[in-house]
Design an enzyme around this catalytic site. Sequence first.
Site, PDB file in Angstrom:
ATOM      1  N   GLY A 239       0.790  -1.227   0.000  1.00 13.41           N
ATOM      2  CA  GLY A 239       0.000   0.000   0.000  1.00 13.41           C
ATOM      3  C   GLY A 239       0.820   1.275   0.000  1.00 13.41           C
ATOM      4  N   CYS A 341     -10.329  -3.522 -30.280  1.00 15.64           N
ATOM      5  CA  CYS A 341     -11.705  -3.236 -30.731  1.00 15.64           C
ATOM      6  C   CYS A 341     -12.691  -3.227 -29.580  1.00 15.64           C
ATOM      7  CB  CYS A 341     -12.124  -4.273 -31.762  1.00 15.64           C
ATOM      8  SG  CYS A 341     -11.205  -4.080 -33.273  1.00 15.64           S
ATOM      9  N   ASP A 342     -12.219  -3.469 -28.369  1.00 15.47           N
ATOM     10  CA  ASP A 342     -13.126  -3.552 -27.223  1.00 15.47           C
ATOM     11  C   ASP A 342     -13.466  -2.157 -26.712  1.00 15.47           C
ATOM     12  OD1 ASP A 342     -14.349  -4.116 -24.728  1.00 15.47           O
ATOM     13  OD2 ASP A 342     -13.436  -6.104 -24.825  1.00 15.47           O
TER      14      ASP A 342
END
Length: 390
Positions: A239, A341-342
């Site tokens: 973190g 193409c997404d």
Amino acid sequence: MTAHAALRQQAELDSLFDTHPEVSLDFGHVQRALEQGYTKPFLLVDPDIVRGKYRRFCAAMPRVRAHYAVKANPDLRVVQALVDEGSGFEIASPAELDLLVSQGVDPSHVHYSNPVKARQYIEYAASKGVEWFALDSADELRKIHAVAPRAKLYLRIDTPNIGSDWPLSGKFGVHLGEVDEILDAAAALGAQLCGVTFHVGSQCRNPQNWRVAIDRAKRIFQKMRLKGLKPEMLNIGGGFPVRLTKPIPSVEVISEVVNAAIADLDESIRVMAEPGRYLVSDSAYFVCRAIGTARRGGQRWVYLDTGMFGGLLESTQGLHYPLESDCGGRLVPWHIAGPTCDSVDVLLQDHLLPADLQDDDFIYIRNAGAYTTAYASEFNGFPLPDVRVI
Ligand SMILES: Cc1ncc(COP(=O)(O)O)c(C=O)c1O
């Protein structure tokens, strides 16, 4: 104002909040790397910066042993730099273990911190000599104990992720009200449940999350003792943040909170952490280029040769990186998309970039050494980015 100037101004503002200097890869290295040519996106890494970050982490928290979270950047040269420094390691899978073993790491210095693991993965890791395994349920406790009865176990607890840019709570972490059930199961089985861990969320900009989590761990250690279990390890997770687009507390500022919180911890309890992003992010620039631009409904779009499938997944989930370019035009809002193409492959909307940006222009992403190449896939046939090392 150009993108380079805007970033410089931001860095000056950040240093008003925290005067500890942060070191990033010098841009001159990127320019020299590009002189050797460009065929596809690449990450340019300086292992010396990784080494420096490891030493700084250890100096800030002398009682805390760092175990690098391999998932952040599993490149062998990055791992080797940390092996040379004497780091421990954290893994999520046997493939990460194999990678470490191939670099000469002793499996007893590896912690398997994925809280839910396939039975055969536990078997494999234990057979190679991994001793420490995380869990966050009685079901996982029984599974590990059945396969590896001598394993040392640590309990992943739920903890606040307030102010973390990449929260990690919810999927893992036992709730405090359900801890007793797991401790009782361990005592009944004679399992060595002797540690506590948590994750405050990745890119955590709130040091108080560590204070609250360590306080919870201490209360669980008390409970363990009452049930005849012997606490011996506290794992304060990852973190630790790096400078991206928002101000962060430095590791020195976080260490004041952590060191104070662990000061009264019994000396028999070993303290460790699992920094990933902190150790590797600043060591690298990710270099990609625009392949095309378009205007739709008055909105400017730029398409890059990499996107969420090519290593920039975090950008789609609200973790923003500083983007630089060589263009000098005024800054205007752009929608930034990847090459696939997404339609989910859109990185940023209304992000300020120079108005004169066009295809073939390079985009440079500073401090991008973590969770970039590690995430990349060849979806739609686009090549994996290279990792080049200085
Ligand atoms: C169990 C565990 N440890 C450590 C880390 C590394 O976290 P960070 O890169 O934020 O330091 C992660 C990240 O997902 C994790 O899941």
